[in-house]
Scaffold this active site. Structure first.
Site, PDB file in Angstrom:
ATOM      1  N   PRO A 116       1.025  -1.460   0.004  1.00  0.00           N
ATOM      2  CA  PRO A 116      -0.162   0.015  -0.083  1.00  0.00           C
ATOM      3  C   PRO A 116       0.526   1.140  -0.045  1.00  0.00           C
ATOM      4  O   PRO A 116       1.775   1.180   0.790  1.00  0.00           O
ATOM      5  CB  PRO A 116      -0.685  -0.002   1.322  1.00  0.00           C
ATOM      6  N   VAL A 117       0.485   2.301  -0.780  1.00  0.00           N
ATOM      7  CA  VAL A 117       1.272   3.695  -0.815  1.00  0.00           C
ATOM      8  C   VAL A 117       1.010   4.327   0.165  1.00  0.00           C
ATOM      9  O   VAL A 117       0.096   4.418   0.930  1.00  0.00           O
ATOM     10  CB  VAL A 117       1.101   4.228  -2.167  1.00  0.00           C
ATOM     11  N   GLY A 120       3.599   3.536   5.164  1.00  0.00           N
ATOM     12  CA  GLY A 120       4.716   3.359   6.285  1.00  0.00           C
ATOM     13  C   GLY A 120       5.264   1.896   6.079  1.00  0.00           C
ATOM     14  O   GLY A 120       5.908   1.572   6.739  1.00  0.00           O
ATOM     15  N   LEU A 121       5.072   1.250   4.655  1.00  0.00           N
ATOM     16  CA  LEU A 121       5.615   0.182   4.671  1.00  0.00           C
ATOM     17  C   LEU A 121       6.604   0.136   3.399  1.00  0.00           C
ATOM     18  O   LEU A 121       6.956  -1.063   2.835  1.00  0.00           O
ATOM     19  CB  LEU A 121       4.111  -0.850   4.202  1.00  0.00           C
ATOM     20  N   GLY A 122       7.090   1.237   2.979  1.00  0.00           N
ATOM     21  CA  GLY A 122       8.015   1.376   2.223  1.00  0.00           C
ATOM     22  C   GLY A 122       7.740   1.334   0.856  1.00  0.00           C
ATOM     23  O   GLY A 122       8.681   1.005  -0.069  1.00  0.00           O
ATOM     24  N   ALA A 125      10.148   3.110  -1.825  1.00  0.00           N
ATOM     25  CA  ALA A 125      11.653   2.565  -1.882  1.00  0.00           C
ATOM     26  C   ALA A 125      11.725   1.433  -2.568  1.00  0.00           C
ATOM     27  O   ALA A 125      12.482   0.898  -3.214  1.00  0.00           O
ATOM     28  CB  ALA A 125      12.338   2.435  -0.399  1.00  0.00           C
ATOM     29  N   ALA A 126      10.621   0.501  -2.362  1.00  0.00           N
ATOM     30  CA  ALA A 126      10.467  -0.747  -3.149  1.00  0.00           C
ATOM     31  C   ALA A 126      10.497  -0.686  -4.504  1.00  0.00           C
ATOM     32  O   ALA A 126      11.085  -1.499  -5.167  1.00  0.00           O
ATOM     33  CB  ALA A 126       9.368  -1.825  -2.346  1.00  0.00           C
ATOM     34  N   ASP A 167      14.541   3.110   4.986  1.00  0.00           N
ATOM     35  CA  ASP A 167      13.757   2.291   4.151  1.00  0.00           C
ATOM     36  C   ASP A 167      14.506   1.622   3.001  1.00  0.00           C
ATOM     37  O   ASP A 167      14.462   0.410   2.628  1.00  0.00           O
ATOM     38  CB  ASP A 167      12.562   3.295   3.271  1.00  0.00           C
TER      39      ASP A 167
HETATM   40  O1  PMV Z   1       6.883   6.185   6.410  1.00  0.00           O
HETATM   41  P1  PMV Z   1       8.046   5.409   6.259  1.00  0.00           P
HETATM   42  O2  PMV Z   1       7.843   4.078   6.234  1.00  0.00           O
HETATM   43  O3  PMV Z   1       8.612   5.743   4.891  1.00  0.00           O
HETATM   44  O4  PMV Z   1       9.077   5.681   7.267  1.00  0.00           O
HETATM   45  C1  PMV Z   1       9.817   6.832   7.408  1.00  0.00           C
HETATM   46  C2  PMV Z   1      10.408   6.644   8.650  1.00  0.00           C
HETATM   47  C3  PMV Z   1      11.061   8.083   9.228  1.00  0.00           C
HETATM   48  O5  PMV Z   1      11.936   7.765  10.229  1.00  0.00           O
HETATM   49  C4  PMV Z   1       9.644   8.843   9.615  1.00  0.00           C
HETATM   50  C5  PMV Z   1      11.745   8.873   8.176  1.00  0.00           C
HETATM   51  C6  PMV Z   1      12.968   8.381   7.755  1.00  0.00           C
HETATM   52  O6  PMV Z   1      13.497   8.999   6.616  1.00  0.00           O
HETATM   53  O7  PMV Z   1      13.730   7.682   8.297  1.00  0.00           O
END
Ligand code: PMV
Length: 328
Positions: A116-117, A120-122, A125-126, A167
């Site tokens: 899911p975009v 918080g699951l990357g 980056a993936a 990530d």
């Molecule tokens: O929201 P995500 O899964 O891309 O995580 C970001 C993590 C943070 O610590 C909030 C930001 C970062 O760049 O580390």
């Protein structure tokens, strides 16, 4: 044709403070992934797909991009012409740039993802990692993990502004990572496997905004927030030790302490708090948000035999989706 895949990820401990140099722990989530398929086209094929003759056009006209999940079907030229740089265009151009290929061949790139975009699951980056690997292999110049990670980090900067790099690192290496910004990758050992339920609030929340909000707080009172980030760092160090020695019981209270500090940073939300509460009420040993927060996903530590019932309780409390993941 080359195909590459990259997993999702969750941050176990230390999000946000990691942007300020404190350590964080993250693990890949192998049940969800982004896939990229790169197919070299003969020029004729490219012309057919791209429409009118490519003669006199830029090479980027012959790079065709399809991402059916998000309804995208376009050319690289089109993405490059957007007023703000499209992260996908940046990934593709940077691969050829780093490989020193001035005139890439005509190709078709297809991207799909089950991550899911903005949750918080990357997912960003993936997609970057999968695209970098598929393209570099398609032109027979596969990049090392270190190069993939570096390129994906550059693209993360477009998504996030000031990403820590956690990530792209955990997703490139697909291993548990003890991450400290700017330091070489370190992994950690999981002495005793443990189970997590990952639950999605269903609310998309751009990481850039949550990171920006924390930065504003920090700018207004650096002394206070540096002390908060130090406390997060202490939690992360204790959690790493607990995971490496198999003392899983101490992780629950550490998650609760981390969640309290994330609330103080204003990156939790009523929906995340409700899921954290519901997980604990259903017997989870600890729970916290994971990633940027303000929506997205939370994680709950559970005894394996309780995983299904905690997942059901989270759905009843409003979770859009749940994933049970064994960390090992
Ligand atoms: O929201 P995500 O899964 O891309 O995580 C970001 C993590 C943070 O610590 C909030 C930001 C970062 O760049 O580390």
């Amino acid at each position: 044709m080359t195909i590459a895949s990259a997993p999702g990820k969750i941050i176990l401990f230390g999000e946000h403070a990691v942007v300020y140099g404190r350590p964080a722990l993250a693990v890949p989530v192998l049940q969800i992934h982004a896939n990229a398929r790169a197919t070299l086209q003969t020029e004729n094929q490219a012309q057919t797909i791209a429409g009118p003759s490519l003669a006199g056009k830029n090479w980027a006209d012959a790079v065709l991009i399809a991402a059916p999940d998000i309804g995208l079907s376009t050319t690289l030229s089109h993405l490059l012409a957007a007023p703000t740089p499209h992260p996908l265009a940046a990934v593709i151009s940077s691969v050829f740039q780093v490989l020193g290929i001035a005139h890439p061949p005509a190709l078709q790139l297809t991207i799909t993802s089950t991550i899911p975009v903005a949750s918080g699951l990357g997912s960003g980056a993936a997609v970057s990692v999968a695209v970098i690997r598929a393209l570099s292999s398609a032109v027979q110049c596969p990049l090392s993990d270190e190069q993939v990670n570096q390129l994906a980090y550059e693209v993360e900067k477009l998504h996030h502004g000031t990403p820590s790099g956690i990530d792209n690192t955990v997703i490139t290496y697909a291993r548990p990572v003890y991450f400290v910004r700017g330091q070489p990758i370190q992994t950690f050992r999981v002495e005793r496997p443990f189970s997590l339920v990952i639950a999605d609030t269903g609310i998309t929340a751009p990481t850039r905004e949550a990171v920006g909000a924390v930065r504003k707080l920090w700018e207004a009172d650096k002394g206070h927030w540096e002390a908060v980030f130090d406390q997060v760092g202490t939690i992360v160090t204790a959690a790493k030790k607990a995971i490496e020695t198999g003392e899983i019981a101490s992780l629950g209270p550490l998650m609760a302490a981390n969640q309290t500090l994330l609330q103080a940073m204003t990156v939790s939300s009523p929906e995340l708090d409700r899921l954290v509460w519901a997980a604990k009420a259903a017997g989870a040993e600890g729970a916290k948000l994971s990633g940027g927060g303000r929506g997205g996903n939370m994680i709950a530590l559970v005894a394996p035999e309780r995983a299904e019932s905690v997942a059901s309780a989270l759905k009843a409390a409003g979770a859009r989706n749940t994933i049970i993941s064994q960390i090992e």
